[in-house]
Design a protein around this motif. Structure first.
Motif, PDB file in Angstrom:
ATOM      1  N   ILE A 102      -2.306  11.232  17.376  1.00 44.16           N
ATOM      2  CA  ILE A 102      -3.171  10.119  17.785  1.00 44.16           C
ATOM      3  C   ILE A 102      -2.881   8.909  16.892  1.00 44.16           C
ATOM      4  O   ILE A 102      -2.670   9.051  15.688  1.00 44.16           O
ATOM      5  N   SER A 103      -2.831   7.751  17.510  1.00 43.73           N
ATOM      6  CA  SER A 103      -2.592   6.517  16.759  1.00 43.73           C
ATOM      7  C   SER A 103      -3.929   5.846  16.454  1.00 43.73           C
ATOM      8  O   SER A 103      -4.879   5.972  17.233  1.00 43.73           O
ATOM      9  N   VAL A 104      -3.983   5.158  15.321  1.00 44.25           N
ATOM     10  CA  VAL A 104      -5.217   4.449  14.945  1.00 44.25           C
ATOM     11  C   VAL A 104      -4.838   3.061  14.442  1.00 44.25           C
ATOM     12  O   VAL A 104      -3.876   2.912  13.690  1.00 44.25           O
ATOM     13  N   THR A 105      -5.597   2.071  14.861  1.00 48.96           N
ATOM     14  CA  THR A 105      -5.322   0.712  14.380  1.00 48.96           C
ATOM     15  C   THR A 105      -6.577   0.106  13.780  1.00 48.96           C
ATOM     16  O   THR A 105      -7.688   0.466  14.137  1.00 48.96           O
ATOM     17  N   GLY A 106      -6.342  -0.834  12.886  1.00 44.97           N
ATOM     18  CA  GLY A 106      -7.457  -1.507  12.227  1.00 44.97           C
ATOM     19  C   GLY A 106      -7.449  -2.995  12.495  1.00 44.97           C
ATOM     20  O   GLY A 106      -6.806  -3.476  13.433  1.00 44.97           O
ATOM     21  N   PHE A 107      -8.124  -3.723  11.638  1.00 48.26           N
ATOM     22  CA  PHE A 107      -8.233  -5.169  11.787  1.00 48.26           C
ATOM     23  C   PHE A 107      -8.703  -5.701  10.442  1.00 48.26           C
ATOM     24  O   PHE A 107      -9.672  -5.165   9.884  1.00 48.26           O
ATOM     25  N   ASP A 108      -8.021  -6.664   9.897  1.00 45.31           N
ATOM     26  CA  ASP A 108      -8.363  -7.374   8.640  1.00 45.31           C
ATOM     27  C   ASP A 108      -7.277  -7.268   7.570  1.00 45.31           C
ATOM     28  O   ASP A 108      -7.135  -8.163   6.745  1.00 45.31           O
ATOM     29  N   ASN A 109      -6.574  -6.142   7.579  1.00 47.70           N
ATOM     30  CA  ASN A 109      -5.577  -5.916   6.538  1.00 47.70           C
ATOM     31  C   ASN A 109      -6.148  -5.989   5.126  1.00 47.70           C
ATOM     32  O   ASN A 109      -5.689  -6.749   4.278  1.00 47.70           O
ATOM     33  N   ILE A 110      -7.152  -5.173   4.885  1.00 47.28           N
ATOM     34  CA  ILE A 110      -7.690  -5.100   3.524  1.00 47.28           C
ATOM     35  C   ILE A 110      -6.691  -4.333   2.663  1.00 47.28           C
ATOM     36  O   ILE A 110      -5.829  -3.612   3.185  1.00 47.28           O
ATOM     37  N   ALA A 111      -6.796  -4.489   1.370  1.00 49.56           N
ATOM     38  CA  ALA A 111      -5.826  -3.877   0.465  1.00 49.56           C
ATOM     39  C   ALA A 111      -5.680  -2.375   0.696  1.00 49.56           C
ATOM     40  O   ALA A 111      -4.574  -1.838   0.695  1.00 49.56           O
ATOM     41  N   PHE A 112      -6.797  -1.705   0.927  1.00 47.84           N
ATOM     42  CA  PHE A 112      -6.760  -0.252   1.112  1.00 47.84           C
ATOM     43  C   PHE A 112      -5.885   0.173   2.284  1.00 47.84           C
ATOM     44  O   PHE A 112      -5.338   1.265   2.287  1.00 47.84           O
ATOM     45  N   SER A 113      -5.769  -0.688   3.291  1.00 48.70           N
ATOM     46  CA  SER A 113      -5.042  -0.285   4.494  1.00 48.70           C
ATOM     47  C   SER A 113      -3.557  -0.099   4.222  1.00 48.70           C
ATOM     48  O   SER A 113      -2.852   0.527   4.995  1.00 48.70           O
ATOM     49  N   ASN A 114      -3.102  -0.619   3.114  1.00 50.08           N
ATOM     50  CA  ASN A 114      -1.682  -0.477   2.784  1.00 50.08           C
ATOM     51  C   ASN A 114      -1.426   0.762   1.939  1.00 50.08           C
ATOM     52  O   ASN A 114      -0.290   1.138   1.696  1.00 50.08           O
ATOM     53  N   PHE A 115      -2.504   1.374   1.456  1.00 48.33           N
ATOM     54  CA  PHE A 115      -2.338   2.532   0.571  1.00 48.33           C
ATOM     55  C   PHE A 115      -2.954   3.795   1.165  1.00 48.33           C
ATOM     56  O   PHE A 115      -3.094   4.796   0.499  1.00 48.33           O
ATOM     57  N   SER A 116      -3.349   3.713   2.416  1.00 51.77           N
ATOM     58  CA  SER A 116      -3.939   4.893   3.039  1.00 51.77           C
ATOM     59  C   SER A 116      -2.830   5.782   3.560  1.00 51.77           C
ATOM     60  O   SER A 116      -1.663   5.407   3.561  1.00 51.77           O
ATOM     61  N   ASP A 117      -3.213   6.961   4.002  1.00 55.12           N
ATOM     62  CA  ASP A 117      -2.228   7.897   4.524  1.00 55.12           C
ATOM     63  C   ASP A 117      -2.571   8.211   5.960  1.00 55.12           C
ATOM     64  O   ASP A 117      -3.545   8.908   6.212  1.00 55.12           O
ATOM     65  N   PRO A 118      -1.850   7.729   6.932  1.00 59.82           N
ATOM     66  CA  PRO A 118      -0.726   6.809   6.773  1.00 59.82           C
ATOM     67  C   PRO A 118      -1.218   5.377   6.577  1.00 59.82           C
ATOM     68  O   PRO A 118      -2.360   5.088   6.900  1.00 59.82           O
ATOM     69  N   PRO A 119      -0.338   4.508   6.086  1.00 53.61           N
ATOM     70  CA  PRO A 119      -0.698   3.090   6.006  1.00 53.61           C
ATOM     71  C   PRO A 119      -1.078   2.600   7.396  1.00 53.61           C
ATOM     72  O   PRO A 119      -0.516   3.042   8.390  1.00 53.61           O
ATOM     73  N   LEU A 120      -2.041   1.696   7.412  1.00 54.81           N
ATOM     74  CA  LEU A 120      -2.662   1.296   8.668  1.00 54.81           C
ATOM     75  C   LEU A 120      -1.963   0.132   9.375  1.00 54.81           C
ATOM     76  O   LEU A 120      -1.648  -0.883   8.764  1.00 54.81           O
TER      77      LEU A 120
END
Lengths: 342, 342
Positions: free
Chosen positions: B268-286
């Motif tokens: 399943i794919s997941v997308t976000g909105f805002d590009n907060i710092a955490f989104s680059n260090f999550s697993d997987p990066p967002l």
DNA sequence: AGAAAAAATGTAACCGATAACATTTTCTGA
DNA sequence: TCAGAAAATGTTATCGGTTACATTTTTTCT
């Protein structure tokens, strides 16, 4: 458009003093005139000019808050606590992002001298004042929160970081870890020193050796945790656990460790500090130390207001409780610790 | 202790007006007297009482910032941008955590009426003012940022949320996703509506059906994303991707999906909105939409100052650019979409 | 040099509320 | 009923600057 106290007085057929009293000490005004004044106030939609009040009273009812950076999630929670406590007492917060710059802090602390603010809450261990700034009680109009500033003239609200760090370390030791690396905050932060001392305390108590080579620098950001983990991976000492001085660095480190194909906690354990919301939703959820962030803010504001009202006779030091939260980022030490150069 | 302008005047042997002019319009004072006054100011360590200045001038140089919650990482960045822009222009920010409460917002917006603040920056699409509050230009002393408030009397700085949401949706469609769920923000937020419209636009353009059952409510927090994902897993429609209206909800959702044993993005794919710092260090990066958060804040403050200075003749609407950031939380649609009840 | 213009400086009203002090009104009790 | 106390209200100086206007000093020009 904006009416003043004189217009209200005229409309109500009383003097300005009576209007002022109706607002400040209604019990000194007879019920009938009080009613007349109240009606005039409503009719004119009168709102006292608070700049005039503040000027006249010499009290701005503003508090300067010096925050290293509002982008830090932990500080955001502290600020929220301050917000609420301040609002409840009729104070406003002037938030200043200092970015850790002493000159900036001194600049803003000067707002007290220009009567723009009554007091300061300092979230860093830097004292922007000097001896001349103490009041008649010998107190600075400042409260120090989160980090411990060695200033006997100001109240402090903090956590026993040394004890908390020791507790966290013990947790790791109990899991069998003998090779624990630490990702520290900036050296300028006493917090970093306290947590490191606690770390050392626990190692010593457990009969483990402290190894300077396993101490890595960070700056409390995700990226710095990532970078530090990178350095850990490229050195030669064995490591089975990493104690990070805050959650953000822990999450950054985990990101790097996973990229290297390491499993957490099977291959390596990672711990944080602060218990920010993200730490409960990361993979794996982070073992960390919970700090009562909102309470920090609330307490700081209340202590400051006590000082401002002259209620504080001396600078109290409040120590808030911490809590070790064990989640899944820590587990039993692996038979073979991580050591990339092996 | 604190000296006033009269003491300076006496020491310098001039009138108070000359002292004031030396500070405000030095070019009107002869070099010699200017020097004398300056020396007196230094000798007495004179600092003008800014409450007096603000009171007299009728300008507080304070700006009220209404934030739903400072605990939101995106807002924290916006605030940082505001901080810097405000400081550069000599304004202070009075930060208010409104928790989305209209009454609170109206209360604080009233600080303008009591001369405590000159203007307001509103980060929510709620207008705490009424028609009487417009100035001679027909403008409200307010700027609306991030969310679009339908108020022609006030400048707005925003992002084309509809277009950005459509771009994100197209990205998913291009990856072959046909069953896309959406985790929305609170219905009270127009932002939610805009992003939903963009989502619908893209579906329509791609010839895909919009399914009301695949829309889930959240409130922009990690926990609400977690909960919404939980609901997605316990319903019957097939789902191969989830479009979350912000990064925090996306990270919360990922946490829940992983707990269910799903792989991201394989299952399943997941997308976000805002590009907060955490989104680059999550697993997987967002995979997310980057918004220029600091620029939002900066622009908002500058627009407001223009209004306050009467420089703005009409309410401009500034649209800042977004950027689709593709990371690893999105991938090709699986042969078999997730559908737990199957 | 002397009048007019320009520059420099001074005087004092003012911003809007507060509060000390003065005055008027109401209440109390012999 | 009336003195004296208590309550209610009014008058006005004040906080620390800014600024319009008045006045004095300096410069300019014939």
């Amino acid at each position: 458009m904006l009416s003043n106290i004189r217009e209200v007085a005229d409309l109500a057929g009383v003097s300005v003093a009576t209007v002022s009293r109706t607002l400040q000490q209604p019990e000194l005004v007879s019920p009938k005139t009080r009613a007349r004044v109240t009606r005039a106030i409503e009719q004119l939609d009168y709102k006292p000019n608070l700049m005039a009040v503040k000027f006249r009273s010499g009290k701005s009812h503003n508090i300067v808050v010096l925050v290293p950076t509002v982008a830090n999630v932990f500080f955001a929670r502290v600020i929220r606590g301050m917000q609420e406590a301040a609002a409840a007492e009729g104070y406003s917060l002037l938030l200043v992002n200092t970015m850790g710059d002493n000159a900036t802090e001194q600049n803003y602390a000067r707002m007290i001298h220009t009567s723009q603010a009554d007091g300061v809450v300092q979230l860093r261990a830097f004292n922007p004042f000097n001896e001349n700034d103490v009041d008649d009680q010998g107190l600075l109009p400042m409260v120090n929160a989160c980090e411990i500033l060695d200033a006997p003239q100001c109240p402090t609200v903090s956590l026993d970081n040394r004890l908390a760090a020791a507790a966290m370390t013990e947790h790791l030791v109990e899991l069998g870890h003998q090779h624990i690396a630490m990702i520290k905050g900036p050296a300028s932060s006493p917090l970093t020193r306290e947590r490191m001392l606690g770390f050392k305390d626990a190692l010593r108590e457990s009969g483990l050796n402290y190894c300077e080579d396993l101490m890595f620098d960070g700056d409390f950001t995700l990226q710095s945790g990532f970078d530090a983990a990178d350095r850990i991976l490229s050195q030669t000492h064995p490591v089975s656990a990493i104690f990070c001085e805050n959650d953000e660095m822990a999450l950054g480190a985990i990101s790097r460790l996973k990229a290297a194909g390491l499993r957490i906690p099977e291959d390596i354990s990672v711990t944080g500090f602060d218990n920010i919301a993200f730490s409960n939703f990361s993979d794996p959820p982070l073992t960390t130390i919970a700090q009562p962030a909102e309470e920090f803010g609330e307490t700081a504001i209340n202590l400051l207001i006590d000082v401002l009202k002259g209620k504080a006779k001396r600078a109290v030091k409040v120590i808030l409780p911490y809590q070790l939260i064990i989640r899944n980022s820590t587990g039993p030490a692996p038979a073979q610790p991580v050591n990339p150069t092996q």
